[in-house]
Scaffold this active site. Sequence first.
Site, PDB file in Angstrom:
ATOM      1  N   GLU A   1      -5.884 -12.425   7.729  1.00  0.00           N
ATOM      2  CA  GLU A   1      -6.786 -11.300   7.455  1.00  0.00           C
ATOM      3  C   GLU A   1      -7.999 -11.690   6.619  1.00  0.00           C
ATOM      4  O   GLU A   1      -8.502 -10.886   5.837  1.00  0.00           O
ATOM      5  CB  GLU A   1      -6.019 -10.132   6.820  1.00  0.00           C
ATOM      6  CG  GLU A   1      -5.041 -10.496   5.739  1.00  0.00           C
ATOM      7  CD  GLU A   1      -4.167  -9.312   5.314  1.00  0.00           C
ATOM      8  OE1 GLU A   1      -4.434  -8.178   5.736  1.00  0.00           O
ATOM      9  OE2 GLU A   1      -3.223  -9.542   4.548  1.00  0.00           O
TER      10      GLU A   1
ATOM     11  N   HIS B   1       0.822  -1.212   0.000  1.00  0.00           N
ATOM     12  CA  HIS B   1       0.000   0.000   0.000  1.00  0.00           C
ATOM     13  C   HIS B   1       0.856   1.262   0.000  1.00  0.00           C
ATOM     14  O   HIS B   1       0.493   2.244   0.641  1.00  0.00           O
ATOM     15  CB  HIS B   1      -0.906   0.019   1.227  1.00  0.00           C
ATOM     16  CG  HIS B   1      -1.865  -1.125   1.311  1.00  0.00           C
ATOM     17  ND1 HIS B   1      -2.803  -1.389   0.344  1.00  0.00           N
ATOM     18  CD2 HIS B   1      -2.021  -2.096   2.253  1.00  0.00           C
ATOM     19  CE1 HIS B   1      -3.502  -2.459   0.671  1.00  0.00           C
ATOM     20  NE2 HIS B   1      -3.054  -2.905   1.823  1.00  0.00           N
TER      21      HIS B   1
ATOM     22  N   ASP C   1      -8.361  -5.447   7.197  1.00  0.00           N
ATOM     23  CA  ASP C   1      -8.801  -6.350   6.132  1.00  0.00           C
ATOM     24  C   ASP C   1      -9.681  -7.463   6.676  1.00  0.00           C
ATOM     25  O   ASP C   1     -10.651  -7.874   6.025  1.00  0.00           O
ATOM     26  CB  ASP C   1      -7.589  -6.946   5.412  1.00  0.00           C
ATOM     27  CG  ASP C   1      -7.049  -6.028   4.323  1.00  0.00           C
ATOM     28  OD1 ASP C   1      -7.780  -5.136   3.878  1.00  0.00           O
ATOM     29  OD2 ASP C   1      -5.892  -6.204   3.915  1.00  0.00           O
TER      30      ASP C   1
END
Length: 267
Positions: free
Chosen positions: A154, A50, A180
């Site tokens: 996640e 990210h 997540d």
Amino acid sequence: MSGFPGSAFRARMAAGQLALGSNLRLSRSAEAGPILAACGFHWAMLDFEHSPASPHLAHDIALSAIRAGILPMARPSSHDPHEIAGLLTNGALGLVVPHVDTPEQAAAVARAARFAPRGNLSVPGTLAHFGYDKSLAEACGIFNEEVVVVVMIESRAAVANVEAIAAVPGVDGLFIGGSDLLWDLGLAGQYDSPALRDAVERTCAAAARNGLFAGMGGPRDEGPWQGFLRAGMRMILTENDLSLMMRGARDRRAFFERALSASDVTA
């Protein structure tokens, strides 16, 4: 114990101590590691899932972090062994691997993170992590002992498979990606939900039964952390570099606004 941060990190985990880290999404300076060390942090995550970070900057940040005693970990964007090799042979000394849902995926990334005979990580021409006075064979042997492999839990599937994932050789820790996981559960942002608490407890228990440590990131509010720490979470992703800077800036703004208000009242 060696003088390298992987061993120091493992020792903290074995002793049940906290290991505090920050996600470096926007940092561009090799001073990020020494700055975190001065603040009492223990690890940093170079985020390639990210973040717009470039590999050469991550190399500089990672090597500087090692010299400062901070464990530089990388979050790859995928499970691709070529990406993992590029990160690990260019400075990172650990992995936080996203979206590991099965023991087979965990086994693959664990092997991708170590040199033969413990894995299939490709041998580079040089390995700068431990200085420049060691042979390549010696450096690769030290690397195999120092590297820390953490897989992220996640999703519903990962929670269901957490015991099998924890039993995979070469996995050192289980890390809940709170944001997540909540999205996958249909509970976006609900860090105080019973479903997340249950996933945390199951993950911590699986880690303990298999001699691993457990970690977590996601919540920014302080309230839920008490329960997560009681459950056994010890590798803590506090916040990313941007939110830490914004929190500090807001605190300073609030201080000066209060100070001015107090001086007006007493004038």
